[in-house]
Write an enzyme that holds these catalytic residues in place. Structure first.
Site, PDB file in Angstrom:
ATOM      1  N   ARG A   1       8.995 -33.291  10.461  1.00 31.82           N
ATOM      2  CA  ARG A   1       7.926 -32.978  11.425  1.00 31.82           C
ATOM      3  C   ARG A   1       7.232 -31.651  11.096  1.00 31.82           C
ATOM      4  O   ARG A   1       6.057 -31.455  11.407  1.00 31.82           O
ATOM      5  CB  ARG A   1       8.476 -32.947  12.855  1.00 31.82           C
ATOM      6  CG  ARG A   1       9.446 -31.821  13.146  1.00 31.82           C
ATOM      7  CD  ARG A   1      10.070 -31.943  14.529  1.00 31.82           C
ATOM      8  NE  ARG A   1      10.909 -30.810  14.886  1.00 31.82           N
ATOM      9  CZ  ARG A   1      12.143 -30.615  14.433  1.00 31.82           C
ATOM     10  NH1 ARG A   1      12.692 -31.481  13.619  1.00 31.82           N
ATOM     11  NH2 ARG A   1      12.847 -29.557  14.812  1.00 31.82           N
ATOM     12  N   HIS A   2       7.969 -30.761  10.409  1.00 34.15           N
ATOM     13  CA  HIS A   2       7.378 -29.473  10.047  1.00 34.15           C
ATOM     14  C   HIS A   2       6.321 -29.647   8.954  1.00 34.15           C
ATOM     15  O   HIS A   2       5.344 -28.898   8.909  1.00 34.15           O
ATOM     16  CB  HIS A   2       8.470 -28.506   9.604  1.00 34.15           C
ATOM     17  CG  HIS A   2       9.510 -28.278  10.660  1.00 34.15           C
ATOM     18  ND1 HIS A   2       9.212 -27.689  11.870  1.00 34.15           N
ATOM     19  CD2 HIS A   2      10.827 -28.600  10.703  1.00 34.15           C
ATOM     20  CE1 HIS A   2      10.302 -27.642  12.612  1.00 34.15           C
ATOM     21  NE2 HIS A   2      11.300 -28.191  11.932  1.00 34.15           N
TER      22      HIS A   2
ATOM     23  N   ARG B   1       3.049 -30.440  10.478  1.00 37.12           N
ATOM     24  CA  ARG B   1       2.412 -29.267  11.091  1.00 37.12           C
ATOM     25  C   ARG B   1       1.808 -28.343  10.032  1.00 37.12           C
ATOM     26  O   ARG B   1       0.715 -27.794  10.216  1.00 37.12           O
ATOM     27  CB  ARG B   1       3.447 -28.522  11.949  1.00 37.12           C
ATOM     28  CG  ARG B   1       3.839 -29.366  13.154  1.00 37.12           C
ATOM     29  CD  ARG B   1       5.130 -28.947  13.790  1.00 37.12           C
ATOM     30  NE  ARG B   1       5.525 -29.906  14.813  1.00 37.12           N
ATOM     31  CZ  ARG B   1       6.727 -29.950  15.373  1.00 37.12           C
ATOM     32  NH1 ARG B   1       7.661 -29.093  15.003  1.00 37.12           N
ATOM     33  NH2 ARG B   1       6.995 -30.848  16.292  1.00 37.12           N
TER      34      ARG B   1
ATOM     35  N   THR C   1       3.243  -1.138   8.665  1.00 41.32           N
ATOM     36  CA  THR C   1       3.712  -2.009   9.750  1.00 41.32           C
ATOM     37  C   THR C   1       4.000  -3.428   9.287  1.00 41.32           C
ATOM     38  O   THR C   1       4.675  -4.179   9.995  1.00 41.32           O
ATOM     39  CB  THR C   1       2.637  -2.115  10.840  1.00 41.32           C
ATOM     40  OG1 THR C   1       1.446  -2.635  10.233  1.00 41.32           O
ATOM     41  CG2 THR C   1       2.353  -0.761  11.483  1.00 41.32           C
TER      42      THR C   1
ATOM     43  N   ASP D   1       0.867  -1.184   0.000  1.00 42.22           N
ATOM     44  CA  ASP D   1       0.000   0.000   0.000  1.00 42.22           C
ATOM     45  C   ASP D   1       0.903   1.232   0.000  1.00 42.22           C
ATOM     46  O   ASP D   1       2.134   1.113  -0.141  1.00 42.22           O
ATOM     47  CB  ASP D   1      -0.999  -0.040   1.176  1.00 42.22           C
ATOM     48  CG  ASP D   1      -0.327   0.206   2.523  1.00 42.22           C
ATOM     49  OD1 ASP D   1       0.924   0.275   2.577  1.00 42.22           O
ATOM     50  OD2 ASP D   1      -1.058   0.331   3.524  1.00 42.22           O
TER      51      ASP D   1
ATOM     52  N   HIS E   1      10.485 -23.897   8.925  1.00 41.46           N
ATOM     53  CA  HIS E   1       9.446 -24.538   9.745  1.00 41.46           C
ATOM     54  C   HIS E   1       8.040 -24.421   9.163  1.00 41.46           C
ATOM     55  O   HIS E   1       7.223 -25.304   9.352  1.00 41.46           O
ATOM     56  CB  HIS E   1       9.427 -23.921  11.155  1.00 41.46           C
ATOM     57  CG  HIS E   1      10.645 -24.234  11.959  1.00 41.46           C
ATOM     58  ND1 HIS E   1      10.657 -24.223  13.333  1.00 41.46           N
ATOM     59  CD2 HIS E   1      11.917 -24.561  11.581  1.00 41.46           C
ATOM     60  CE1 HIS E   1      11.870 -24.540  13.775  1.00 41.46           C
ATOM     61  NE2 HIS E   1      12.660 -24.733  12.723  1.00 41.46           N
ATOM     62  N   ASN E   2       7.739 -23.280   8.523  1.00 37.22           N
ATOM     63  CA  ASN E   2       6.359 -23.013   8.091  1.00 37.22           C
ATOM     64  C   ASN E   2       6.185 -23.083   6.580  1.00 37.22           C
ATOM     65  O   ASN E   2       5.069 -22.887   6.086  1.00 37.22           O
ATOM     66  CB  ASN E   2       5.893 -21.615   8.553  1.00 37.22           C
ATOM     67  CG  ASN E   2       6.248 -21.292   9.988  1.00 37.22           C
ATOM     68  OD1 ASN E   2       6.859 -20.268  10.263  1.00 37.22           O
ATOM     69  ND2 ASN E   2       5.891 -22.171  10.913  1.00 37.22           N
TER      70      ASN E   2
ATOM     71  N   CYS F   1       3.420  -3.103   3.908  1.00 37.27           N
ATOM     72  CA  CYS F   1       2.599  -1.942   4.254  1.00 37.27           C
ATOM     73  C   CYS F   1       3.371  -1.148   5.303  1.00 37.27           C
ATOM     74  O   CYS F   1       4.573  -1.342   5.458  1.00 37.27           O
ATOM     75  CB  CYS F   1       1.197  -2.359   4.692  1.00 37.27           C
ATOM     76  SG  CYS F   1       1.080  -3.270   6.244  1.00 37.27           S
TER      77      CYS F   1
HETATM   78  C1  RB5 Z   1      -1.630   2.857   6.357  1.00 32.60           C
HETATM   79  O1  RB5 Z   1      -1.666   4.098   6.973  1.00 32.60           O
HETATM   80  C2  RB5 Z   1      -1.327   1.765   7.367  1.00 32.60           C
HETATM   81  O2  RB5 Z   1      -2.416   1.585   8.209  1.00 32.60           O
HETATM   82  C3  RB5 Z   1      -0.959   0.475   6.681  1.00 32.60           C
HETATM   83  O3  RB5 Z   1       0.124   0.677   5.828  1.00 32.60           O
HETATM   84  C4  RB5 Z   1      -0.557  -0.662   7.594  1.00 32.60           C
HETATM   85  O4  RB5 Z   1       0.418  -0.276   8.493  1.00 32.60           O
HETATM   86  C5  RB5 Z   1      -1.666  -1.405   8.215  1.00 32.60           C
HETATM   87  O5  RB5 Z   1      -1.474  -2.398   8.936  1.00 32.60           O
END
Ligand code: RB5
Length: 150
Positions: free
Chosen positions: A134-135, A138, A69, A8, A100-101, A67
């Protein structure tokens, strides 16, 4: 390896950086956007990348989603059957989630992870093989949970 990428507006700069970094390593990228800093909704880009991987349309077998975060886009990606999206902010986790995943989508947060660390995370994630054994049992149980939720 062919990697589908998406982000995003909160992840646009890191997406562009990682894209160039991977192309420089000879890895083919399918860029699903976003392409500008205009505000947009991360679930839309998680959907584009995950649908591409699941359908096999472009030939991409893995994805990278970014994104602000990394959290929202990873939550959205994990709604798709067959997608094992891993939010990573360190190299150990990137390696471990492949071993593992059998992670097939890497998620990162541009507002959290700097470009140098992001390159190291991406390297660990693309170079590490699934350990199986084993992974595998799972991971199969995760697939069974998806079927149970249908
Ligand atoms: C956008 O502002 C922000 O919310 C998005 O990039 C992200 O961090 C959401 O989890």
């Amino acid at each position: 390896m062919k990697i589908a990428m998406g982000c995003d507006h909160g992840g646009i700069h890191l997406k562009e950086h990682v894209k160039k970094y991977l192309i420089g390593k000879g890895i083919e990228i399918v860029d699903h956007g976003t392409y500008t800093e205009d505000s947009c909704d991360y679930p839309d880009y998680a959907a584009k990348v995950c649908r591409d991987i699941i359908s096999g349309d472009s030939g991409a077998d893995r994805g990278i989603l970014i994104c602000g975060t990394g959290i929202g886009i990873s939550i959205a990606a994990n709604k798709f059957k067959g997608i094992r999206a891993s939010l990573c902010g360190d190299v150990f986790s990137a390696k471990a989630t492949r071993e593992h995943n059998d992670s097939n989508v890497l998620c990162m947060g541009e507002r959290v992870t700097g470009v140098g660390l992001a390159e190291m995370i991406v390297d660990a994630w693309i170079e590490t093989e699934f350990a199986g054994g084993r992974h595998a049992r799972r991971v199969e149980k995760i697939s069974e949970l998806e079927k149970a939720c249908e």
